[in-house]
Motif scaffolding. Structure first.
Motif, mmCIF file in Angstrom:
data_model
loop_
_atom_site.group_PDB
_atom_site.id
_atom_site.type_symbol
_atom_site.label_atom_id
_atom_site.label_comp_id
_atom_site.label_asym_id
_atom_site.label_seq_id
_atom_site.Cartn_x
_atom_site.Cartn_y
_atom_site.Cartn_z
ATOM 1 N N UNK A 144 4.570 17.418 3.000
ATOM 2 C CA UNK A 144 5.792 18.162 2.692
ATOM 3 C C UNK A 144 6.693 18.384 3.901
ATOM 4 N N UNK A 145 6.164 18.815 5.070
ATOM 5 C CA UNK A 145 7.081 19.067 6.193
ATOM 6 C C UNK A 145 7.820 17.825 6.697
ATOM 7 N N UNK A 146 7.291 16.632 6.432
ATOM 8 C CA UNK A 146 7.931 15.406 6.918
ATOM 9 C C UNK A 146 8.778 14.701 5.861
ATOM 10 N N UNK A 147 8.777 15.200 4.655
ATOM 11 C CA UNK A 147 9.536 14.527 3.577
ATOM 12 C C UNK A 147 11.036 14.544 3.808
ATOM 13 N N UNK A 148 11.521 15.478 4.570
ATOM 14 C CA UNK A 148 12.944 15.514 4.890
ATOM 15 C C UNK A 148 13.347 14.239 5.640
ATOM 16 N N UNK A 149 12.381 13.598 6.324
ATOM 17 C CA UNK A 149 12.646 12.373 7.083
ATOM 18 C C UNK A 149 12.327 11.110 6.292
ATOM 19 N N UNK A 150 11.846 11.257 5.056
ATOM 20 C CA UNK A 150 11.529 10.093 4.214
ATOM 21 C C UNK A 150 12.347 10.125 2.921
ATOM 22 N N UNK A 151 13.559 10.633 3.017
ATOM 23 C CA UNK A 151 14.441 10.751 1.845
ATOM 24 C C UNK A 151 13.790 11.555 0.727
ATOM 25 N N UNK A 152 13.014 12.561 1.132
ATOM 26 C CA UNK A 152 12.346 13.488 0.205
ATOM 27 C C UNK A 152 11.262 12.825 -0.653
ATOM 28 N N UNK A 153 10.836 11.636 -0.258
ATOM 29 C CA UNK A 153 9.789 10.933 -0.993
ATOM 30 C C UNK A 153 8.419 11.462 -0.582
ATOM 31 N N UNK A 154 7.543 11.676 -1.567
ATOM 32 C CA UNK A 154 6.186 12.102 -1.239
ATOM 33 C C UNK A 154 5.263 10.914 -0.999
ATOM 34 N N UNK B 42 0.834 -1.172 0.000
ATOM 35 C CA UNK B 42 0.000 0.000 0.000
ATOM 36 C C UNK B 42 0.879 1.236 0.000
ATOM 37 N N UNK B 43 0.272 2.354 -0.343
ATOM 38 C CA UNK B 43 1.022 3.609 -0.403
ATOM 39 C C UNK B 43 0.686 4.491 0.788
ATOM 40 N N UNK B 44 1.716 5.143 1.303
ATOM 41 C CA UNK B 44 1.546 6.118 2.370
ATOM 42 C C UNK B 44 2.031 7.460 1.836
ATOM 43 N N UNK B 45 1.139 8.438 1.858
ATOM 44 C CA UNK B 45 1.459 9.784 1.358
ATOM 45 C C UNK B 45 2.055 10.605 2.501
ATOM 46 N N UNK B 46 3.229 11.164 2.244
ATOM 47 C CA UNK B 46 3.986 11.904 3.244
ATOM 48 C C UNK B 46 3.801 13.405 3.000
#
Length: 101
Positions: free
Chosen positions: A7-17, A1-5
């Motif tokens: 913008x403010x937290x993308x820095x912690x997900x390797x910039x992945x949306x 499944x997909x989890x949408x991240x």
């Protein structure tokens, strides 16, 4: 499944949306997300291991707080989770309104 991240937290997900995980429940999906991106955990969960009150999680279009099984809600590969942090604003000066009419 997909989890949408968000913008403010993308820095912690390797910039992945969007992050793809394998899970059978909402809780497992969030666990998989924080296993892949450990820095997200402190932003999503309290020290007691509960979702922070200002973090809203939606399964498709439903807020999981209002689902009968909450984090134990079953998910499929076609489902998606969206993490929506609450945002507050203001002037930063007590007693001063941002806009005056």
């Amino acid at each position: 499944m997909k989890i949408h991240i968000p913008t403010p937290l993308r820095v912690y997900s390797d910039k992945q949306d969007t992050v793809t995980v394998t899970a059978t429940t909402v809780g497992e999906a969030l666990d998989a997300l924080t296993s892949q991106h450990p820095d997200l955990k402190k932003h999503l969960y309290s020290d007691e291991g509960k979702l922070r009150s200002f973090v809203n999680v939606y399964l498709n279009d439903e807020d999981i707080r209002y689902l009968p099984e909450k984090e134990a809600t079953k998910v499929t590969e076609q489902d998606s989770l969206s993490i929506i942090p609450s945002i507050a604003g203001g002037t930063g000066r007590p007693g001063v309104r941002a806009l005056r009419f």
